[in-house]
Scaffold this motif. Structure first.
Motif, PDB file in Angstrom:
ATOM      1  N   ILE A  27       0.827  -1.252   0.308  1.00 32.28           N
ATOM      2  CA  ILE A  27      -0.050  -0.160   0.108  1.00 32.28           C
ATOM      3  C   ILE A  27       0.661   1.248   0.032  1.00 32.28           C
ATOM      4  N   GLN A  28       2.023   1.219   0.493  1.00 34.26           N
ATOM      5  CA  GLN A  28       2.834   2.338   0.613  1.00 34.26           C
ATOM      6  C   GLN A  28       3.545   2.483  -0.858  1.00 34.26           C
ATOM      7  N   GLU A  29       3.860   1.537  -1.555  1.00 37.08           N
ATOM      8  CA  GLU A  29       4.519   1.615  -2.858  1.00 37.08           C
ATOM      9  C   GLU A  29       3.370   2.120  -3.729  1.00 37.08           C
ATOM     10  N   GLN A  30       2.069   1.797  -3.599  1.00 38.71           N
ATOM     11  CA  GLN A  30       1.019   2.502  -4.523  1.00 38.71           C
ATOM     12  C   GLN A  30       0.757   3.915  -4.073  1.00 38.71           C
ATOM     13  N   ALA A  31       0.399   4.094  -2.853  1.00 39.28           N
ATOM     14  CA  ALA A  31      -0.096   5.231  -2.357  1.00 39.28           C
ATOM     15  C   ALA A  31       0.780   6.499  -2.155  1.00 39.28           C
ATOM     16  N   ILE A  32       2.009   6.445  -1.758  1.00 39.45           N
ATOM     17  CA  ILE A  32       2.993   7.555  -1.591  1.00 39.45           C
ATOM     18  C   ILE A  32       3.092   8.286  -2.989  1.00 39.45           C
ATOM     19  N   PRO A  33       3.568   7.593  -3.985  1.00 40.29           N
ATOM     20  CA  PRO A  33       3.686   8.568  -5.185  1.00 40.29           C
ATOM     21  C   PRO A  33       2.316   9.138  -5.567  1.00 40.29           C
ATOM     22  N   ALA A  34       1.296   8.614  -5.489  1.00 37.25           N
ATOM     23  CA  ALA A  34      -0.042   9.332  -5.855  1.00 37.25           C
ATOM     24  C   ALA A  34      -0.482  10.676  -4.870  1.00 37.25           C
ATOM     25  N   VAL A  35       0.079  10.227  -3.734  1.00 37.83           N
ATOM     26  CA  VAL A  35      -0.182  11.376  -2.719  1.00 37.83           C
ATOM     27  C   VAL A  35       0.642  12.506  -2.909  1.00 37.83           C
ATOM     28  N   LEU A  36       2.003  12.185  -3.205  1.00 35.92           N
ATOM     29  CA  LEU A  36       2.976  13.249  -3.655  1.00 35.92           C
ATOM     30  C   LEU A  36       2.631  13.772  -4.864  1.00 35.92           C
ATOM     31  N   ALA A  37       1.944  13.351  -5.672  1.00 33.59           N
ATOM     32  CA  ALA A  37       1.752  13.938  -7.046  1.00 33.59           C
ATOM     33  C   ALA A  37       0.287  14.760  -6.833  1.00 33.59           C
ATOM     34  N   GLY A  38      -0.075  14.785  -5.545  1.00 32.18           N
ATOM     35  CA  GLY A  38      -1.387  15.738  -5.251  1.00 32.18           C
ATOM     36  C   GLY A  38      -2.827  15.031  -5.556  1.00 32.18           C
ATOM     37  N   ARG A  39      -2.800  13.787  -5.792  1.00 27.77           N
ATOM     38  CA  ARG A  39      -4.112  13.200  -6.469  1.00 27.77           C
ATOM     39  C   ARG A  39      -5.058  12.784  -4.994  1.00 27.77           C
ATOM     40  N   ASP A  40      -6.004  12.907  -5.160  1.00 30.77           N
ATOM     41  CA  ASP A  40      -7.244  12.281  -4.143  1.00 30.77           C
ATOM     42  C   ASP A  40      -6.725  10.661  -4.211  1.00 30.77           C
ATOM     43  N   LEU A  41      -7.077  10.087  -3.133  1.00 26.98           N
ATOM     44  CA  LEU A  41      -6.816   8.786  -3.032  1.00 26.98           C
ATOM     45  C   LEU A  41      -7.802   7.808  -2.142  1.00 26.98           C
ATOM     46  N   LEU A  42      -8.149   6.914  -2.589  1.00 28.14           N
ATOM     47  CA  LEU A  42      -9.285   5.971  -1.972  1.00 28.14           C
ATOM     48  C   LEU A  42      -8.624   4.536  -1.800  1.00 28.14           C
ATOM     49  N   GLY A  43      -8.217   4.433  -0.526  1.00 24.81           N
ATOM     50  CA  GLY A  43      -7.609   3.123  -0.034  1.00 24.81           C
ATOM     51  C   GLY A  43      -8.526   2.229   0.645  1.00 24.81           C
ATOM     52  N   CYS A  44      -8.671   1.034   0.066  1.00 23.02           N
ATOM     53  CA  CYS A  44      -9.305  -0.134   0.686  1.00 23.02           C
ATOM     54  C   CYS A  44      -8.380  -0.954   1.221  1.00 23.02           C
ATOM     55  N   ALA A  45      -8.152  -1.240   2.657  1.00 22.20           N
ATOM     56  CA  ALA A  45      -7.063  -1.730   3.075  1.00 22.20           C
ATOM     57  C   ALA A  45      -7.376  -2.195   4.653  1.00 22.20           C
ATOM     58  N   GLN A  46      -6.662  -3.391   5.031  1.00 22.47           N
ATOM     59  CA  GLN A  46      -7.304  -3.616   6.483  1.00 22.47           C
ATOM     60  C   GLN A  46      -6.206  -2.938   7.390  1.00 22.47           C
ATOM     61  N   THR A  47      -6.412  -3.271   8.566  1.00 19.53           N
ATOM     62  CA  THR A  47      -5.250  -2.804   9.543  1.00 19.53           C
ATOM     63  C   THR A  47      -3.936  -3.651   9.450  1.00 19.53           C
ATOM     64  N   GLY A  48      -2.790  -3.307   9.866  1.00 19.47           N
ATOM     65  CA  GLY A  48      -1.766  -4.106   9.688  1.00 19.47           C
ATOM     66  C   GLY A  48      -0.959  -3.934   8.458  1.00 19.47           C
ATOM     67  N   THR A  49      -1.599  -3.122   7.353  1.00 16.08           N
ATOM     68  CA  THR A  49      -0.893  -3.242   6.094  1.00 16.08           C
ATOM     69  C   THR A  49       0.040  -2.068   5.776  1.00 16.08           C
ATOM     70  N   GLY A  50       0.301  -1.292   6.935  1.00 18.47           N
ATOM     71  CA  GLY A  50       1.171  -0.134   6.731  1.00 18.47           C
ATOM     72  C   GLY A  50       0.426   0.941   6.198  1.00 18.47           C
ATOM     73  N   LYS A  51      -0.877   1.083   6.477  1.00 17.81           N
ATOM     74  CA  LYS A  51      -1.576   2.298   6.108  1.00 17.81           C
ATOM     75  C   LYS A  51      -1.195   3.602   6.428  1.00 17.81           C
ATOM     76  N   THR A  52      -0.788   3.762   7.659  1.00 13.64           N
ATOM     77  CA  THR A  52      -0.680   4.956   8.527  1.00 13.64           C
ATOM     78  C   THR A  52       0.710   5.699   7.811  1.00 13.64           C
ATOM     79  N   ALA A  53       1.705   4.937   7.422  1.00 12.51           N
ATOM     80  CA  ALA A  53       3.008   5.342   6.812  1.00 12.51           C
ATOM     81  C   ALA A  53       2.624   5.685   5.527  1.00 12.51           C
ATOM     82  N   ALA A  54       1.638   5.158   4.580  1.00 11.68           N
ATOM     83  CA  ALA A  54       1.117   5.485   3.291  1.00 11.68           C
ATOM     84  C   ALA A  54       0.787   6.849   3.065  1.00 11.68           C
ATOM     85  N   PHE A  55      -0.079   7.191   4.149  1.00 11.10           N
ATOM     86  CA  PHE A  55      -0.617   8.787   4.004  1.00 11.10           C
ATOM     87  C   PHE A  55       0.191   9.605   4.655  1.00 11.10           C
ATOM     88  N   SER A  56       0.708   9.307   5.886  1.00 12.23           N
ATOM     89  CA  SER A  56       1.453  10.385   6.916  1.00 12.23           C
ATOM     90  C   SER A  56       2.723  10.747   6.299  1.00 12.23           C
TER      91      SER A  56
END
Length: 466
Positions: A27-56
């Motif tokens: 999830i970090q691999e996919q989300a971080i570049p999208a957020v850095l590019a200024g895009r809105d993001l819809l993430g479907c993910a369970q806990t324990g997947t590294g979600k917090t670092a993916a957006f923070s």
């Protein structure tokens, strides 16, 4: 792939290295570049997947690059909304780790603790606030918080906020922000109300879906104990005699149940603390810290309070009560087996919880292995697991119900009143006569209703069992 490959700036990389982060999760691999590019993001993910670092991580980077003005002129530029205090505090702690070598400041705004402390933190200036909806709305209404400068909004665990009745609070908060902002939306499930919110809030979002519900549990060893009613505590005590279970997170359905389990564990010298909504924030945080440090062996929690509990090396999750929502089971056992590690999930099930077990197994697409040979087995096979009709159209009952058959026949006819005293001429006591007379009157005056009444009660019992 490494974090460096994601174009993370050196000051954040230093914080990640200190925290022993090396390779990003999917999830970090996919989300971080999208957020850095200024895009809105819809993430479907369970806990324990590294979600917090993916957006923070990308938020820290974007705000660092856009920093302007002196430190005293800080405004809230990012808002992260979470359903529970524990999750808010957990995210705030993580952000402080990632941003320790940057100029970014964050603070948690949650209920259950002194508002004055949070007001002081806001007065000192915060770029990012991580908040629960209730306390945030209080501070907005008191004009203590201004959200007019928010550039990035994160809604974390939106489905849980819906479950907890916070969606209207969330909508009121969003109305206080600029229309033009970047929105990151995370939800493990997508009920209709959440889908509607997504369409309203997000503009051409990048969609990231990681680990479907059914496969989240594949790496976790699961087992189920089918227990006689009232034997769960004894079973738990016996399981915890195994000293190899260093830490265990026990889930109960109610706050009162959590307290009761904690007290009963203390009686057998198992160190345990409860964490639930009736505890103050300081009590909850102290219990969580004791659990993380190993001072407390067992943490007993309700589902709401457990959001945000992130304990490394948690080997066992025990479901003292099965949840009535299958996805909640997945959330619970996801506390173990984090970041690709294995874990064990043990569940207790009494007869009235068997429908919940059946629903859970449908969602995870596997049958949970039953543990046999324990001292408290469930007796009899539940009626609803059998066919409803036996050959000949008669209801099919199992052995346990056969042991206590429901009376479906009318009472046999009694002797006429004239024959009551005919035998041997003995006089019975007036109390006996009264009792018989009353019984006769009720029977003779309502023999048909009695007949129907017994049939109805039998039918009711069958319906309940089914």
């Amino acid at each position: 792939m490494t974090f460096k490959d994601l174009n993370i700036i050196p000051s954040i990389m230093e914080g990640l290295n200190k925290a022993n982060y090396t390779n990003p999760t999917p999830i970090q691999e996919q989300a971080i570049p999208a957020v850095l590019a200024g895009r809105d993001l819809l993430g479907c993910a369970q806990t324990g997947t590294g979600k917090t670092a993916a957006f923070s991580v990308p938020i820290i980077q974007l705000l660092s690059e856009r920093s302007k003005g002196p430190k005293s002129a800080r405004h809230i530029r990012s808002l992260i909304l979470t359903p529970t205090r524990e999750l808010a505090i957990q995210i705030a702690d993580n952000i402080k780790v990632y941003s320790r070598y940057t100029d970014i400041r964050c603070t948690a705004i949650v209920g259950g603790v002194s508002q004055k402390v949070q007001e002081r933190a806001l007065n000192q200036g915060a770029d990012i606030i991580i908040a629960t909806p209730g306390r945030l709305n209080d501070l907005i209404n008191q004009k203590r918080i201004d959200l007019k400068m928010v550039e990035i909004l994160v809604l974390d665990e939106a489905d849980r906020m819906l479950d907890m009745g916070f969606i209207h609070d969330v909508k009121r908060i969003i109305a206080k922000m600029p229309n033009k902002k970047q929105t990151l939306f995370f939800s493990a499930t997508m009920p209709p109300e959440i889908t509607k919110m997504v369409k309203t809030l997000l503009v051409d979002p990048v969609k990231v879906e990681i680990t479907p519900v059914s496969s989240t549990v594949d790496r976790i060893e699961q087992s189920i104990y089918l227990l006689e009613n009232g034997k769960k505590q004894q079973m738990l005590n016996q399981i915890l005699e195994d000293k190899s279970i260093v830490t265990a997170l026990v889930f109960t359905r109610t706050k009162r149940g959590a307290d009761r389990v904690t007290r009963d564990l203390a009686k057998v010298n198992v160190t345990a603390q409860a964490i639930h909504g009736n505890k103050s924030q300081n009590e909850r945080q102290r219990a969580l810290n004791n659990f993380k440090s190993g001072a407390t062996r067992v943490l007993v929690a309700t589902d709401i309070a457990a959001r945000g509990i992130d304990v490394e090396e948690l080997s066992h999750v025990i479901n003292f009560n099965l949840p009535n929502i299958p996805e909640t089971y997945v959330h619970r056992i996801g506390r173990t087996g984090r970041a690709g590690k294995s874990g064990m999930a043990i569940s207790f099930c009494e007869k009235d919880e068997l429908p919940f077990l059946r629903d859970i197994e449908k969602v995870i697409k596997k049958t949970i292995p039953e543990v046999k040979g324990h001292p408290y087995p469930m007796t009899g096979v539940p009626v609803f697991e059998k066919t409803n009709k036996a050959p000949g159209g008669k209801p099919a009952f199992n052995k346990s119900s056969a042991g206590k058959p429901a009376k479906s026949k009318a009472n046999p006819a009694r002797k006429p009143k004239s024959e009551w005293f005919a035998k041997s001429g003995k006089t019975t006591s007036s109390r006996s006569n009264d009792a018989r007379s009353n019984g006769s009157r009720s029977h003779s005056s309502s023999s048909k209703p009695n007949n129907g009444s017994f049939s109805r009660s039998s039918k009711t019992r069958n319906d309940r069992a089914n």
